[in-house]
Motif scaffolding. Structure first.
Motif, PDB file in Angstrom:
ATOM      1  N   LYS A 177       0.835  -1.187   0.000  1.00 29.02           N
ATOM      2  CA  LYS A 177       0.000   0.000   0.000  1.00 29.02           C
ATOM      3  C   LYS A 177       0.868   1.234   0.000  1.00 29.02           C
ATOM      4  O   LYS A 177       1.922   1.256   0.601  1.00 29.02           O
ATOM      5  CB  LYS A 177      -0.817   0.000   1.294  1.00 29.02           C
ATOM      6  N   GLU A 178       0.360   2.263  -0.641  1.00 27.75           N
ATOM      7  CA  GLU A 178       1.099   3.526  -0.637  1.00 27.75           C
ATOM      8  C   GLU A 178       0.078   4.631  -0.464  1.00 27.75           C
ATOM      9  O   GLU A 178      -0.934   4.659  -1.169  1.00 27.75           O
ATOM     10  CB  GLU A 178       1.833   3.661  -1.972  1.00 27.75           C
ATOM     11  N   ILE A 179       0.325   5.517   0.467  1.00 26.97           N
ATOM     12  CA  ILE A 179      -0.605   6.612   0.699  1.00 26.97           C
ATOM     13  C   ILE A 179       0.090   7.937   0.396  1.00 26.97           C
ATOM     14  O   ILE A 179       1.146   8.224   0.935  1.00 26.97           O
ATOM     15  CB  ILE A 179      -1.090   6.624   2.167  1.00 26.97           C
ATOM     16  N   VAL A 180      -0.513   8.720  -0.502  1.00 25.43           N
ATOM     17  CA  VAL A 180       0.017  10.042  -0.817  1.00 25.43           C
ATOM     18  C   VAL A 180      -1.130  11.027  -0.969  1.00 25.43           C
ATOM     19  O   VAL A 180      -2.286  10.631  -1.067  1.00 25.43           O
ATOM     20  CB  VAL A 180       0.857  10.035  -2.122  1.00 25.43           C
ATOM     21  N   ALA A 181      -0.794  12.316  -1.017  1.00 25.02           N
ATOM     22  CA  ALA A 181      -1.794  13.345  -1.292  1.00 25.02           C
ATOM     23  C   ALA A 181      -1.529  13.897  -2.688  1.00 25.02           C
ATOM     24  O   ALA A 181      -0.386  14.086  -3.079  1.00 25.02           O
ATOM     25  CB  ALA A 181      -1.699  14.453  -0.253  1.00 25.02           C
ATOM     26  N   ARG A 182      -2.583  14.121  -3.449  1.00 24.36           N
ATOM     27  CA  ARG A 182      -2.431  14.623  -4.809  1.00 24.36           C
ATOM     28  C   ARG A 182      -3.471  15.694  -5.103  1.00 24.36           C
ATOM     29  O   ARG A 182      -4.542  15.712  -4.510  1.00 24.36           O
ATOM     30  CB  ARG A 182      -2.625  13.483  -5.816  1.00 24.36           C
ATOM     31  N   MET A 199      -7.703  18.821  -3.205  1.00 28.44           N
ATOM     32  CA  MET A 199      -6.788  17.680  -3.112  1.00 28.44           C
ATOM     33  C   MET A 199      -7.569  16.405  -2.828  1.00 28.44           C
ATOM     34  O   MET A 199      -8.692  16.441  -2.326  1.00 28.44           O
ATOM     35  CB  MET A 199      -5.776  17.892  -1.983  1.00 28.44           C
ATOM     36  N   ILE A 201      -6.749  12.270  -1.169  1.00 34.17           N
ATOM     37  CA  ILE A 201      -5.768  11.336  -0.614  1.00 34.17           C
ATOM     38  C   ILE A 201      -5.829  10.070  -1.451  1.00 34.17           C
ATOM     39  O   ILE A 201      -6.897   9.487  -1.640  1.00 34.17           O
ATOM     40  CB  ILE A 201      -6.084  10.991   0.856  1.00 34.17           C
TER      41      ILE A 201
ATOM     42  N   ILE B 201      -0.861  16.795   6.070  1.00 35.99           N
ATOM     43  CA  ILE B 201      -1.170  15.402   6.409  1.00 35.99           C
ATOM     44  C   ILE B 201      -0.680  15.194   7.836  1.00 35.99           C
ATOM     45  O   ILE B 201       0.482  15.451   8.150  1.00 35.99           O
ATOM     46  CB  ILE B 201      -0.463  14.416   5.469  1.00 35.99           C
ATOM     47  N   PRO B 224       1.742  18.293   2.125  1.00 39.41           N
ATOM     48  CA  PRO B 224       1.111  17.200   1.370  1.00 39.41           C
ATOM     49  C   PRO B 224       1.989  16.589   0.284  1.00 39.41           C
ATOM     50  O   PRO B 224       2.043  15.369   0.144  1.00 39.41           O
ATOM     51  CB  PRO B 224      -0.122  17.868   0.750  1.00 39.41           C
ATOM     52  N   PHE B 227       4.673  14.071   1.468  1.00 34.17           N
ATOM     53  CA  PHE B 227       4.279  12.967   2.335  1.00 34.17           C
ATOM     54  C   PHE B 227       4.089  11.675   1.558  1.00 34.17           C
ATOM     55  O   PHE B 227       3.552  11.663   0.451  1.00 34.17           O
ATOM     56  CB  PHE B 227       2.978  13.298   3.054  1.00 34.17           C
ATOM     57  N   LYS B 228       4.546  10.590   2.156  1.00 35.25           N
ATOM     58  CA  LYS B 228       4.335   9.282   1.554  1.00 35.25           C
ATOM     59  C   LYS B 228       4.404   8.224   2.633  1.00 35.25           C
ATOM     60  O   LYS B 228       5.307   8.222   3.455  1.00 35.25           O
ATOM     61  CB  LYS B 228       5.410   9.022   0.500  1.00 35.25           C
ATOM     62  N   PHE B 229       3.452   7.351   2.628  1.00 33.60           N
ATOM     63  CA  PHE B 229       3.417   6.281   3.621  1.00 33.60           C
ATOM     64  C   PHE B 229       3.314   4.954   2.897  1.00 33.60           C
ATOM     65  O   PHE B 229       2.461   4.777   2.031  1.00 33.60           O
ATOM     66  CB  PHE B 229       2.219   6.471   4.554  1.00 33.60           C
ATOM     67  N   VAL B 230       4.206   4.056   3.230  1.00 36.81           N
ATOM     68  CA  VAL B 230       4.210   2.761   2.562  1.00 36.81           C
ATOM     69  C   VAL B 230       3.920   1.668   3.565  1.00 36.81           C
ATOM     70  O   VAL B 230       4.457   1.658   4.673  1.00 36.81           O
ATOM     71  CB  VAL B 230       5.569   2.489   1.886  1.00 36.81           C
TER      72      VAL B 230
END
Lengths: 237, 237
Positions: A177-182, A199, A201, B201, B224, B227-230
């Motif tokens: 999984k990868e979580i970013v804001a765009r 924006m 998520i 975030i 934002p 930021f990145k969460f894996v």
DNA sequence: CAGTGGTCTAGACCACTTT
DNA sequence: AAGTGGTCTAGACCACTGT
């Protein structure tokens, strides 16, 4: 014919979730559980180790195993939880709208993400998730046709996962999984009730089967104020 | 005197990270590893199970254990990774600016989060993380004085975790993380280089010691785009 | 069929906590 | 000293995969 340690795991996990073992309570010792379930110590320990990894309990040497607080209120649990599972947990009115469902040839991005060639065919599914009357999540799913020969609108409206696991008997083993804001795209703005947010998520999901084959790529685009991700992490030694 | 299974775990993990075992390669069978390390099968299996949980390998019944791709490029790894660890991984110029360091009595919010009374004292630390000359992360840490009697600016400038674990010998066992998006506060705008972004975030972290006591609450507020969460998640059976 | 990982057992010794 | 969880062993049988 489930393994014994899973039986113990499930029974204890249920009791914790139902409050029969309340927060901070001490579980029976390993010796006691051996007697109760009539199994060896190793089997009990396997169950307890799993419970510890999943954040149900904490084992303390010389003392015993203790029940941790579970935040039943925090909803988007970590792991591979699907929208269908979420629905049940939050118990709110929700709806899935299938916007697109077609068989395509991958573009460059997909070829790279799914590690496939231009000849491979891919199912593209675009769905909107509505909760309490608000369009909040835009889900884009890509499945390799190799693994999912048939897909219908009805299946997409319900849980694709249920179909994959129960009907097609595909075994999902893990995901990255990868979580970013765009910045919100035009498509996000058109499909979702974004209010004034510019924006989203983005949760990218790479899903693998038991034989390590990558068979699905998913992008979930959430309205920022409705997004929440909860994780439980253990320190590595 | 580390356990044997950790020795095996570390050796195999290192080889995977160094590329000695390359992606998709088949590991030696359990029987072979028993001979190589001169330990029992159970010990080997414990090491392999850990490697599987941590996303290094995938075991397939009847076939063997196979090395998974590791995204060495994806930096903010899941788990409890601290900023100091991150720094080393990304290898960029970075700087920590300590903005506040004081002993306070908790307000209502903190009393609730840390489950403490108004009489308890709490260290409040506010730090800015700068990477490549840009102020990108605002870290707010709250430690219970009960566990951390002394805290200096020098310690905060380096790694507080190193101080806690090596000097104070506090054993961190697990954490609960929560990721949400929030409107940027005046403080965010004042302290960070937010460009035109009006959101941050927010990663909330509840950190627990080995005896299940909650001793720290942290809020990391990220720009934002940086930021990145894996995450790596295994399906629950 | 042989080779692989998955489950289960019974017993041993250790380190830590509590009484 | 008694009770707890942590590590390790040796052996058994099973289910699945390949030849």
């Amino acid at each position: 014919m489930n393994p014994k340690y899973l039986y113990v795991y499930n029974e204890v996990a249920d009791k914790i979730e139902n409050g029969e073992f309340s927060s901070n309570a001490k579980l029976p010792s390993e010796a006691q559980m051996m007697k109760k379930y009539g199994v060896s110590r190793d089997t009990i320990r396997k169950a307890l180790t799993l419970l510890e990894q999943d954040g149900y309990i904490q084992k303390i040497k010389g003392k015993g195993s203790f029940v941790l607080d579970i935040n039943t209120f925090d909803f988007p649990i970590s792991g591979l939880t699907t929208f269908k599972e979420l629905e049940n947990k939050i118990g709110k009115k929700s709806r899935t709208i299938v916007k697109e469902l077609e068989l395509i040839h991958p573009n460059y991005f997909l070829m790279k993400q799914l590690k496939i060639s231009k000849e491979d065919q891919v199912w593209k599914v675009v769905r909107i998730r509505e909760i309490d009357g608000e369009k909040i999540i835009l889900d884009k799913d890509f499945f390799r046709k190799k693994y999912v020969p048939v897909l219908t609108k009805e299946i997409c409206q319900n849980s694709i996962y249920e179909y994959l696991e129960k009907q097609l008997d595909l075994k999902i083993s893990f995901a990255r999984k990868e979580i970013v804001a765009r910045e919100a795209t035009q498509q996000d703005k058109r499909y979702l009730d974004l209010q004034d947010y510019d924006m989203v998520i983005v949760v990218k999901n790479f899903v693998y089967l038991e034989d390590i084959s990558l068979f699905q790529y998913t992008e979930s685009r959430h309205r920022p104020d409705k997004f929440k991700f909860v994780d439980f992490a253990r320190r590595k030694f």
